[in-house]
Design an enzyme around this catalytic site. Structure first.
Site, PDB file in Angstrom:
ATOM      1  N   ASP A 268       0.144   3.607   7.407  1.00 27.67           N
ATOM      2  CA  ASP A 268       0.564   4.640   6.461  1.00 27.67           C
ATOM      3  C   ASP A 268       0.000   5.961   6.960  1.00 27.67           C
ATOM      4  O   ASP A 268      -1.213   6.088   7.140  1.00 27.67           O
ATOM      5  CB  ASP A 268       0.027   4.346   5.055  1.00 27.67           C
ATOM      6  CG  ASP A 268       0.814   3.232   4.378  1.00 27.67           C
ATOM      7  OD1 ASP A 268       1.695   2.655   5.038  1.00 27.67           O
ATOM      8  OD2 ASP A 268       0.529   2.937   3.206  1.00 27.67           O
TER       9      ASP A 268
ATOM     10  N   ASP B 260      12.440  -2.568  -1.423  1.00 25.66           N
ATOM     11  CA  ASP B 260      11.277  -2.789  -2.278  1.00 25.66           C
ATOM     12  C   ASP B 260      11.753  -3.525  -3.523  1.00 25.66           C
ATOM     13  O   ASP B 260      12.511  -2.971  -4.319  1.00 25.66           O
ATOM     14  CB  ASP B 260      10.637  -1.457  -2.684  1.00 25.66           C
ATOM     15  CG  ASP B 260      10.005  -0.738  -1.493  1.00 25.66           C
ATOM     16  OD1 ASP B 260       9.844  -1.377  -0.433  1.00 25.66           O
ATOM     17  OD2 ASP B 260       9.683   0.453  -1.631  1.00 25.66           O
TER      18      ASP B 260
END
Lengths: 257, 213
Positions: free
Chosen positions: A12, A131
């Site tokens: 990330d 997701d």
């Protein structure tokens, strides 16, 4: 002799720095995505995924430099996700040295964009990130829906139908993250991964929830994934990619060692 | 710098040229210059050619035809050390089944076919990831690369040359397919050496050291 199952460490990146914490004993600057990527390459990572979580559009340019730097030193496939909303965004990332881009919310707001991106650059470089959260309750047949905004916002879209639709639009691969499992270190949502993997012909990457090496193995053997993505299990030096591969090989999974 | 070696990576708008050039630069000696170019002059002046490619066959052939370099490219392919990568292998063939059929460069006789995985329901398409290449010939480009090394692939079509003697490597995804071809000064590989870590870098090094024989 056959295709190896892949292990993909995920970084990330916020404004050019790795966040979520990365702790390698022998890396001085643990927040430098280039150093971290090099380390994972040395450990035998099959690909590396960068997720740009930079909040402001203004600072997004920094991920381009990160990708450029990594691509000139690390010779394995690189995927970049986060904020990919237009054909121009895709082109920018590919030109910087990314091999694939992951499209997430833009696919939901504008599914035609997935097709446009695939038609322009080829399916091989378009990953659709899904997701999903379980919406069925106990004793009901399993049902998952797509969520946006880090799992906070529901869309009412059935995850399995969505996966099939993305395949039809040309996606080359699906990155399936369980928002129920993400960050829990309790293993992938294997039923979700398997249901999607068995519903499409394109490869599925399992994501969200890895806490142990056995979770990675389960993603392949029980989740039917072609690749497994993990972050913290590698970031904190808990395990190396090499150890993960050895564990997978022990389970009879074909890996690149 | 009279003996500087010029290697041209052909740019016809289809492919990850930067990665290919970076990988070649990574292993190139100080007297080798890697240039990315779409100009016929740079192809003609080059000592060696790298011909990458990504995307669909029809788009690749269209881009090639519009670039006005086909002729120079064909000339180079017949006389200089020449490395085709991925679509840069496929478009060397006579014809591709992709996009309802596309005529290709016909430098190598043979077809480009789609994988038939009907008897392998567990296998995915595209063929994406690290698979082994079994070297079927002893070739300078395989120098110092272990037999059955893994390379990174991403494709849904594969080449089937008429002359099986030009097969230099084979890979299995369901069925066995041709993953590398060698003929005279020409070597072409279905995998992406620029994304294949050490094995791929070694292949680039071997290519830069190769005199085409």
């Amino acid at each position: 002799m056959s295709l190896a199952k892949r292990i993909i460490p995920c970084l990330d990146v916020d404004n050019g720095r790795v966040v979520k914490g990365v702790q390698f004993v022998d890396i001085r600057d643990a927040g430098n995505p280039i150093e971290v990527a090099k380390r994972y390459d040395e450990q035998g990572a099959d690909e590396i995924t960068f997720l740009d979580i930079t909040a402001t559009a203004h600072d997004r340019g920094t991920i381009v430099h990160v990708v450029e730097e990594v691509a000139s030193q690390v010779f394995i496939p690189l995927t970049v996700g986060g904020g990919i909303r237009s054909v121009e965004d895709v082109r920018t990332m590919l030109n910087a040295g990314a091999d694939k881009v992951a499209i997430n919310s833009a696919a939901i707001f504008n599914p035609a964009f997935v097709k446009e991106a695939c038609d322009t650059f080829g399916s091989q470089c378009i990953v659709v990130a899904i997701d999903a959260k379980k919406v069925s309750i106990e004793n009901e047949p399993d049902k998952w829906e797509i969520f946006t905004h880090g799992g906070r916002k529901e869309t009412g879209i059935d995850a399995i139908e969505w996966a099939k639709k993305m395949e039809t639009l040309g996606a080359g691969e699906l990155l399936v993250t369980s928002m129920d499992k993400d960050g829990t270190k309790s293993g992938f949502d294997l039923a979700l991964t398997r249901t999607i993997a068995d519903s499409v012909k394109i490869p599925v990457i399992a994501s969200g929830g890895v806490g142990e090496l056995s979770d990675l193995c389960d993603g392949i053997t029980q989740g039917h994934a072609e690749a497994v993505l993990a972050a913290s299990i590698f970031h904190f030096g808990q395990h190396t990619v090499q150890e993960a591969k050895q564990a997978m090989q022990k389970e009879g999974i074909e890996v690149r060692l | 710098m009279a003996d500087q070696k010029l290697v041209t990576v052909i740019d016809y708008g289809m492919g990850n040229l930067r990665s290919v050039a970076k990988a070649a630069e990574h292993v190139a000696g100080s007297n080798t210059r890697i240039c990315i170019s779409s100009k016929a002059d740079d192809i003609a002046a080059a000592d060696a050619i790298i011909f990458p490619g990504q995307g669909a066959a029809k788009a690749c052939m269209k881009a090639l035809n519009e670039s006005n370099i086909s002729h120079t490219l064909m000339q180079a392919a017949s006389e200089k050390p020449f490395l085709g990568i991925c679509m840069g292998l496929q478009v060397l063939m006579t014809h591709s089944q992709e996009n309802e059929g596309v005529d290709c460069l016909d430098i190598l006789k043979g077809d480009v076919q789609q994988f038939d995985l009907s008897t392998y329901p567990e296998l995915k398409m595209p063929h994406m990831g690290w698979n082994q290449i079994h070297q079927t010939t002893d070739h300078p480009l395989w120098h110092n690369i272990e037999q059955d090394s893994r390379f990174y692939f991403v494709h849904s079509y594969f080449v089937s040359p008429h002359d099986k003697h030009i097969i230099a490597g084979e890979t299995t995804h369901g069925n066995k397919f041709t993953s590398a071809i060698a003929q005279d000064n020409l070597f072409a590989i279905q995998a992406h050496p620029e994304k294949s870590a050490d094995a791929g870098l070694q292949l680039f090094k071997n290519f830069l050291d190769w005199n085409g024989q």
